[in-house]
Motif scaffolding. Structure first.
Motif, PDB file in Angstrom:
ATOM      1  N   ILE A  89      33.477  42.779  52.324  1.00 11.65           N
ATOM      2  CA  ILE A  89      34.404  43.906  52.390  1.00 11.65           C
ATOM      3  C   ILE A  89      35.587  43.672  51.466  1.00 11.65           C
ATOM      4  CG2 ILE A  89      35.631  45.394  53.973  1.00 11.65           C
ATOM      5  CD1 ILE A  89      34.127  43.714  56.208  1.00 11.65           C
ATOM      6  N   ALA A  90      35.928  42.378  51.273  1.00 16.22           N
ATOM      7  CA  ALA A  90      37.038  42.050  50.380  1.00 16.22           C
ATOM      8  C   ALA A  90      36.657  42.356  48.931  1.00 16.22           C
ATOM      9  CB  ALA A  90      37.425  40.584  50.539  1.00 16.22           C
ATOM     10  N   TYR A  91      35.391  42.127  48.618  1.00 12.21           N
ATOM     11  CA  TYR A  91      34.955  42.340  47.236  1.00 12.21           C
ATOM     12  C   TYR A  91      35.210  43.770  46.735  1.00 12.21           C
ATOM     13  CZ  TYR A  91      31.549  44.005  43.847  1.00 12.21           C
ATOM     14  OH  TYR A  91      30.958  44.687  42.834  1.00 12.21           O
ATOM     15  N   PRO A  92      34.812  44.824  47.484  1.00  9.95           N
ATOM     16  CA  PRO A  92      35.111  46.175  46.970  1.00  9.95           C
ATOM     17  C   PRO A  92      36.609  46.451  46.821  1.00  9.95           C
ATOM     18  CG  PRO A  92      34.094  46.296  49.152  1.00  9.95           C
ATOM     19  CD  PRO A  92      33.971  44.892  48.694  1.00  9.95           C
ATOM     20  N   GLN A  93      37.428  45.801  47.655  1.00  5.36           N
ATOM     21  CA  GLN A  93      38.880  45.965  47.516  1.00  5.36           C
ATOM     22  C   GLN A  93      39.336  45.367  46.189  1.00  5.36           C
ATOM     23  OE1 GLN A  93      39.191  48.008  49.892  1.00  5.36           O
ATOM     24  NE2 GLN A  93      40.580  47.094  51.363  1.00  5.36           N
ATOM     25  N   ALA A  94      38.791  44.172  45.867  1.00 10.04           N
ATOM     26  CA  ALA A  94      39.125  43.512  44.609  1.00 10.04           C
ATOM     27  C   ALA A  94      38.693  44.406  43.444  1.00 10.04           C
ATOM     28  CB  ALA A  94      38.427  42.153  44.536  1.00 10.04           C
ATOM     29  N   LYS A  95      37.493  44.967  43.586  1.00 10.77           N
ATOM     30  CA  LYS A  95      36.952  45.821  42.538  1.00 10.77           C
ATOM     31  C   LYS A  95      37.859  47.040  42.318  1.00 10.77           C
ATOM     32  CE  LYS A  95      32.777  48.384  42.057  1.00 10.77           C
ATOM     33  NZ  LYS A  95      31.437  48.644  42.582  1.00 10.77           N
ATOM     34  N   ALA A  96      38.294  47.653  43.445  1.00  5.97           N
ATOM     35  CA  ALA A  96      39.147  48.839  43.354  1.00  5.97           C
ATOM     36  C   ALA A  96      40.488  48.487  42.703  1.00  5.97           C
ATOM     37  CB  ALA A  96      39.356  49.434  44.742  1.00  5.97           C
ATOM     38  N   LEU A  97      41.083  47.372  43.112  1.00  3.32           N
ATOM     39  CA  LEU A  97      42.366  46.940  42.539  1.00  3.32           C
ATOM     40  C   LEU A  97      42.210  46.639  41.051  1.00  3.32           C
ATOM     41  CD1 LEU A  97      43.594  44.645  45.431  1.00  3.32           C
ATOM     42  CD2 LEU A  97      44.971  46.467  44.416  1.00  3.32           C
ATOM     43  N   HIS A  98      41.150  45.932  40.731  1.00  3.87           N
ATOM     44  CA  HIS A  98      40.866  45.554  39.353  1.00  3.87           C
ATOM     45  C   HIS A  98      40.756  46.808  38.478  1.00  3.87           C
ATOM     46  CE1 HIS A  98      39.559  42.586  36.445  1.00  3.87           C
ATOM     47  NE2 HIS A  98      38.504  43.329  36.121  1.00  3.87           N
ATOM     48  N   ALA A  99      40.063  47.817  39.013  1.00  4.08           N
ATOM     49  CA  ALA A  99      39.866  49.065  38.263  1.00  4.08           C
ATOM     50  C   ALA A  99      41.180  49.807  38.043  1.00  4.08           C
ATOM     51  CB  ALA A  99      38.871  49.953  39.000  1.00  4.08           C
ATOM     52  N   MET A 100      42.180  49.563  38.941  1.00  8.17           N
ATOM     53  CA  MET A 100      43.489  50.222  38.802  1.00  8.17           C
ATOM     54  C   MET A 100      44.385  49.481  37.817  1.00  8.17           C
ATOM     55  SD  MET A 100      44.465  50.877  42.758  1.00  8.17           S
ATOM     56  CE  MET A 100      43.324  51.728  43.808  1.00  8.17           C
ATOM     57  N   GLY A 101      43.906  48.365  37.315  1.00  3.04           N
ATOM     58  CA  GLY A 101      44.696  47.606  36.361  1.00  3.04           C
ATOM     59  C   GLY A 101      45.542  46.514  36.989  1.00  3.04           C
ATOM     60  N   THR A 102      45.365  46.285  38.285  1.00  5.22           N
ATOM     61  CA  THR A 102      46.079  45.198  38.950  1.00  5.22           C
ATOM     62  C   THR A 102      45.423  43.865  38.583  1.00  5.22           C
ATOM     63  OG1 THR A 102      46.516  46.674  40.810  1.00  5.22           O
ATOM     64  CG2 THR A 102      46.794  44.317  41.223  1.00  5.22           C
ATOM     65  N   THR A 103      46.235  42.851  38.361  1.00  2.29           N
ATOM     66  CA  THR A 103      45.693  41.511  38.143  1.00  2.29           C
ATOM     67  C   THR A 103      45.223  40.977  39.495  1.00  2.29           C
ATOM     68  OG1 THR A 103      47.263  41.179  36.370  1.00  2.29           O
ATOM     69  CG2 THR A 103      46.199  39.203  37.251  1.00  2.29           C
ATOM     70  N   ASN A 156      52.409  27.068  42.862  1.00  9.53           N
ATOM     71  CA  ASN A 156      52.366  26.924  41.408  1.00  9.53           C
ATOM     72  C   ASN A 156      53.095  28.045  40.673  1.00  9.53           C
ATOM     73  OD1 ASN A 156      50.962  24.535  41.454  1.00  9.53           O
ATOM     74  ND2 ASN A 156      48.953  25.530  41.395  1.00  9.53           N
ATOM     75  N   GLY A 157      53.738  28.899  41.456  1.00  5.65           N
ATOM     76  CA  GLY A 157      54.584  29.902  40.823  1.00  5.65           C
ATOM     77  C   GLY A 157      53.950  31.260  40.583  1.00  5.65           C
ATOM     78  N   VAL A 158      52.725  31.483  41.090  1.00  5.78           N
ATOM     79  CA  VAL A 158      52.138  32.819  40.953  1.00  5.78           C
ATOM     80  C   VAL A 158      52.919  33.759  41.867  1.00  5.78           C
ATOM     81  CG1 VAL A 158      50.058  34.227  41.181  1.00  5.78           C
ATOM     82  CG2 VAL A 158      49.857  31.807  40.557  1.00  5.78           C
ATOM     83  N   SER A 159      53.353  34.885  41.327  1.00 10.59           N
ATOM     84  CA  SER A 159      54.100  35.784  42.216  1.00 10.59           C
ATOM     85  C   SER A 159      53.279  37.028  42.529  1.00 10.59           C
ATOM     86  CB  SER A 159      55.466  36.106  41.613  1.00 10.59           C
ATOM     87  OG  SER A 159      55.430  37.249  40.845  1.00 10.59           O
ATOM     88  N   TYR A 160      52.720  37.028  43.732  1.00 13.98           N
ATOM     89  CA  TYR A 160      51.904  38.146  44.196  1.00 13.98           C
ATOM     90  C   TYR A 160      52.796  39.223  44.796  1.00 13.98           C
ATOM     91  CZ  TYR A 160      47.948  34.879  43.950  1.00 13.98           C
ATOM     92  OH  TYR A 160      47.001  33.998  43.527  1.00 13.98           O
ATOM     93  N   ASP A 161      52.456  40.487  44.543  1.00 14.92           N
ATOM     94  CA  ASP A 161      53.155  41.552  45.277  1.00 14.92           C
ATOM     95  C   ASP A 161      52.244  42.192  46.323  1.00 14.92           C
ATOM     96  OD1 ASP A 161      51.568  42.763  43.399  1.00 14.92           O
ATOM     97  OD2 ASP A 161      53.112  44.102  42.609  1.00 14.92           O
ATOM     98  N   LEU A 162      51.011  41.680  46.426  1.00 18.40           N
ATOM     99  CA  LEU A 162      50.105  42.174  47.474  1.00 18.40           C
ATOM    100  C   LEU A 162      49.058  41.118  47.801  1.00 18.40           C
ATOM    101  CD1 LEU A 162      48.921  44.590  49.193  1.00 18.40           C
ATOM    102  CD2 LEU A 162      47.430  45.042  47.263  1.00 18.40           C
ATOM    103  N   VAL A 163      48.821  40.961  49.107  1.00 18.30           N
ATOM    104  CA  VAL A 163      47.686  40.139  49.541  1.00 18.30           C
ATOM    105  C   VAL A 163      46.810  41.022  50.431  1.00 18.30           C
ATOM    106  CG1 VAL A 163      46.968  38.173  50.966  1.00 18.30           C
ATOM    107  CG2 VAL A 163      48.895  37.933  49.387  1.00 18.30           C
ATOM    108  N   VAL A 164      45.515  41.027  50.154  1.00 18.89           N
ATOM    109  CA  VAL A 164      44.567  41.725  51.018  1.00 18.89           C
ATOM    110  C   VAL A 164      43.724  40.643  51.672  1.00 18.89           C
ATOM    111  CG1 VAL A 164      42.631  43.342  51.120  1.00 18.89           C
ATOM    112  CG2 VAL A 164      44.489  43.722  49.471  1.00 18.89           C
ATOM    113  N   ALA A 165      43.714  40.587  53.004  1.00 14.97           N
ATOM    114  CA  ALA A 165      42.964  39.532  53.691  1.00 14.97           C
ATOM    115  C   ALA A 165      41.924  40.165  54.605  1.00 14.97           C
ATOM    116  CB  ALA A 165      43.906  38.660  54.498  1.00 14.97           C
ATOM    117  N   ILE A 166      40.674  39.765  54.432  1.00 15.17           N
ATOM    118  CA  ILE A 166      39.607  40.328  55.259  1.00 15.17           C
ATOM    119  C   ILE A 166      38.648  39.220  55.687  1.00 15.17           C
ATOM    120  CG2 ILE A 166      37.735  42.006  55.383  1.00 15.17           C
ATOM    121  CD1 ILE A 166      39.219  43.586  53.187  1.00 15.17           C
ATOM    122  N   GLY A 167      38.463  39.111  56.984  1.00 10.95           N
ATOM    123  CA  GLY A 167      37.581  38.079  57.509  1.00 10.95           C
ATOM    124  C   GLY A 167      37.766  37.956  58.996  1.00 10.95           C
TER     125      GLY A 167
END
Lengths: 282, 460
Positions: free
Chosen positions: A112-126, A177-188
């Motif tokens: 279920i997390a994978y389609p979320q990643a796919k959708a975010l990726h398609a929107m141009g989110t890293t 390590n300094g990655v600055s996320y503005d969103l976390v999606v957690a599914i499990g």
């Protein structure tokens, strides 16, 4: 009746099915779910929509074979039909407007997390995809997850893929390590989502989780899927299934999901015995 | 000469002890002799006050006269002219508040058992009647109905009889709405509901199950598909909770969930997969028909103690008299003038007790009923393992949320006197307009809407 047009085993306990459901395929969005019933005496179970193809009129579901209903579902093959298939239910995920997201999947939750990643990726989110499994043999959708993210971090509980640790270890390491996320999606599983939320709350990162509550109708009628969010009663089927993970009462949700554990175990055992008997008699 | 016996001809029923252990129908229904005896109690009043009490205006004296004359087919046709679901209404209507309330025989003694006679006629037809389905000449107009409950089924039946091409969209996998998921088998056998629905199907009504309108199709898309009018009969399917501590514990059910597991999903039968916890001690909160249904179902699942916890007194209970009477016979314990304030649980999150406070009745409130006031310091615990909330439902918000220009007031769709909503061609009726009410009121609304839709399409 809803025909199964493709069936694939992802690992010994997880199956992917592509189901012909043109009406649902036409409307489905990331984060929504379906409810299905395998046969006349079966229960109704919710499953998140893993993918859809509007042109082909199909909806993809991925399920873990854990109880009687999923065992029965797994007995069906390409060409067979599922009796009832209802959706798309729930609200679609709201993923717009983020720069850098970590999508965290635990075990079956990766489906279920994978389609979320796919959708975010398609929107141009890293997108950083962090996926956790018990061991390397259970890893699913590796290529797909890789394609939907900038970085894929694959963790195993036993280290059998060379990366020992939980998803939270990988997430914490990235933040450190300094990655600055503005969103976390957690599914499990709920304890995993809680662990991620504990971490991101401290780090101050907005976190969306997807609830997998027990449901019957999926339209708000029975109230079975209720949970407490920010002190208020919400229904996962109509108010969710996505919620702000920092506001969810996980203790209560974990206990509620265990309501029928005993019956579920007994039904699964009994069904397994019947399956083996069938094999012996054949 | 009418039969001047003061009381209704008694209805044979299963023994209370026996029936509280099974899900079979409580009442057996009249024999022909009993029906004839009861029919003869009717005075055949020319002004027929009983009919004014019926939301669908069944021609009561006429159908009763047919029983006396021995013309059962005509008796059935007479009821069926105005009611789509006679076998259902005969069983679940609150007759004592409608037709029987204003029966002339009821002024001095007991009213004529109109409901019992209606049931007798409907059951006779199912057993003996010929299955000639009169199909109306198609008029070429398409109407969509949302929800296959009492309102939608009635609206569909009436429109179909006028020649409309009617499709009902139902969210669940089975048509029938509350008749299937809510009202228990022992009060309304599902086979009977199914027969009524099959009859509608044979007369030409199309029913598409598994279709959640609002999600899979919008009302706008239905118009694009060629439907000229839409009737919304989606019911009051959003359970209310009390917002007291402990409502999230395992073992706390909405009545909708508890009854759906039992009625629709058949959790009481061992060969069905839907689980239910078989309770030992149960508290049902509320005093309506749904509360009685939940309490009596819990008893049938094997519960030793079942309490009805209601904050007012018995006089204010909204349940049908017969349901209260049956519940008492079956050993349901009535904790009247009690109100829950919290639900307590163990470490695993299972219910162990419900904390109640005693109530006193004060001045009448806006509903005309005396309002209950908590007695301070009267809290006590009732040990239970299951709590069922039967305190009402709100309309399901899905349609309003997904349809532009549909006016609602506190979630209830707003309609005019002709069941017309704020959107052209869109009509609504039943619980989605009124909030939770009765089967027959929903049927009345479906009927009025069918007439209005017919007029609307004809005037286009």
């Amino acid at each position: 009746m809803f025909q199964i047009v493709e069936k694939r085993s992802l690992n010994p306990s997880m199956t992917l099915m592509v189901v012909k459901a043109p009406y649902i395929a036409k409307k489905a969005k990331a984060g929504q779910f379906i409810i299905l019933r395998v046969n006349e005496k079966g229960e109704r179970i919710p499953l998140t929509i893993a993918d859809y193809d509007r042109e082909a009129g199909t909806v993809t579901i991925i399920f873990q074979i854990v109880g009687k209903t999923t065992m029965m579902l797994n007995q069906l093959n390409k060409g067979d039909a599922i009796l009832d298939f209802i959706g798309p239910l729930g609200k679609a995920s709201e993923l717009e407007g983020h720069k850098h997201a970590a999508v965290v999947g635990g075990g079956a939750g990766c489906a279920i997390a994978y389609p979320q990643a796919k959708a975010l990726h398609a929107m141009g989110t890293t997108v950083d995809m962090i996926a956790g499994f018990r061991n390397t043999d259970l890893i699913i959708l590796e290529e797909e997850m890789k394609a939907a993210s900038e970085h894929l971090y694959l963790m195993t509980d036993d280290g059998s893929n060379g990366h020992k640790g939980f998803v939270t270890n990988a997430l914490q390491a990235n933040i450190d390590n300094g990655v600055s996320y503005d969103l976390v999606v957690a599914i499990g599983p709920l304890p995993m989502m809680r662990a991620v939320c504990d971490l991101t709350k401290k780090a101050g990162i907005k976190t969306i989780i997807s609830m997998n509550s027990i449901m019957i109708d999926g339209t708000g009628m029975c109230g079975c899927c209720r949970l407490t969010v920010d002190g208020k009663t919400k229904f996962a089927c109509v108010d969710g299934p996505d919620f702000d993970g920092h506001l969810v009462d996980f203790d209560e949700a974990i206990k509620r999901n265990a309501t029928y554990r005993k019956q579920e175990r007994e039904a699964a055992e009994e069904y397994k015995c019947r399956l083996f008997e069938g094999v012996d008699n054949a | 000469m009418p039969n001047m016996k003061p009381d209704k001809t008694p209805m044979p029923a299963q023994d209370p002890i026996v029936r509280s252990g099974n899900f079979e129908e409580v009442e057996y229904g009249y024999t022909h002799e009993m029906a004839l005896e009861e029919a003869q109690r009717c005075l055949q009043c020319k002004h027929a006050p009983c009919m004014t009490g019926c939301p669908v205006h069944v021609q009561i004296p006429n159908f009763i006269k047919c029983i006396i004359d021995g013309d059962m087919d005509l008796a059935y046709d007479t009821i069926r002219q105005t009611s789509s679901l006679p076998a259902v209404c005969g069983r679940v209507c609150p007759q004592e508040r409608q037709c029987e309330k204003i029966c002339v025989r009821g002024i001095k003694h007991e009213a004529v058992g109109i409901g019992r006679l209606e049931r007798y006629v409907a059951d006779w037809k199912m057993k003996n009647g010929s299955l000639e389905i009169k199909k109306a000449e198609p008029n070429g107009h398409k109407v969509a109905i949302l929800g296959a409950g009492p309102a939608g089924l009635t609206c569909a039946g009436d429109l179909c009889a006028k020649g409309y091409d009617v499709t009902i969209y139902e969210a669940l996998h089975t048509a029938g709405g509350v008749l299937m998921y809510g009202i228990p088998e022992f009060r309304l056998p599902k086979e009977i509901v199914q027969k009524e629905i099959d009859g509608l199907r044979e007369s030409g009504v199309k029913i598409e199950t598994n279709m959640v309108i609002g999600r899979v199709l919008s009302i706008d898309e239905l118009f694009e598909m060629g439907f000229e009018a839409v009737f919304i009969g989606t019911g009051a399917g959003l359970p209310r909770f009390m917002n007291i501590p402990g409502e999230g514990l395992s073992g706390v059910y909405s009545a909708n969930e508890f009854l759906t597991r039992i009625n629709l999903m058949k959790a009481y039968l061992h060969d069905y997969d839907t689980p239910i916890n078989r309770p030992k001690c149960v508290a049902v909160i509320g005093g309506g028909n749904v509360a009685m249904d939940a309490a009596r179902s819990a008893k049938r699942l094997g519960a030793e103690k079942v309490y009805i916890v209601y904050r007012r007194s018995e006089a204010e209970m909204p349940a049908r008299l017969e349901e209260i009477h049956h519940a008492k016979e079956e050993g349901i314990i009535f904790q009247l003038l009690h109100n829950p304030v919290a639900i307590h649980g163990d470490e695993e999150g299972h219910v162990t007790a419900i904390e109640c406070v005693k109530m006193e009745l004060g001045e009448p409130d806006e509903s005309g009923r005396r309002s209950p006031i908590a007695v301070e310091g009267s809290n006590f615990n009732l040990e239970v393992d299951t709590v069922i909330m039967a305190i009402g439902n709100s309309p399901n918000p899905l349609i309003c949320q997904t349809t532009d220009g549909l006016e609602d007031r506190r979630g209830c769709i707003v309609v005019d006197d002709h069941m017309k909503t704020s959107r052209e061609g869109v009509y609504a009726g039943g619980d989605t307009v009124t909030g939770a009410a009765t089967v027959i009121l929903a049927m009345g609304a479906g009927k009025d809407a069918a007439a209005a839709i017919d007029e609307y399409i004809n005037s286009k």
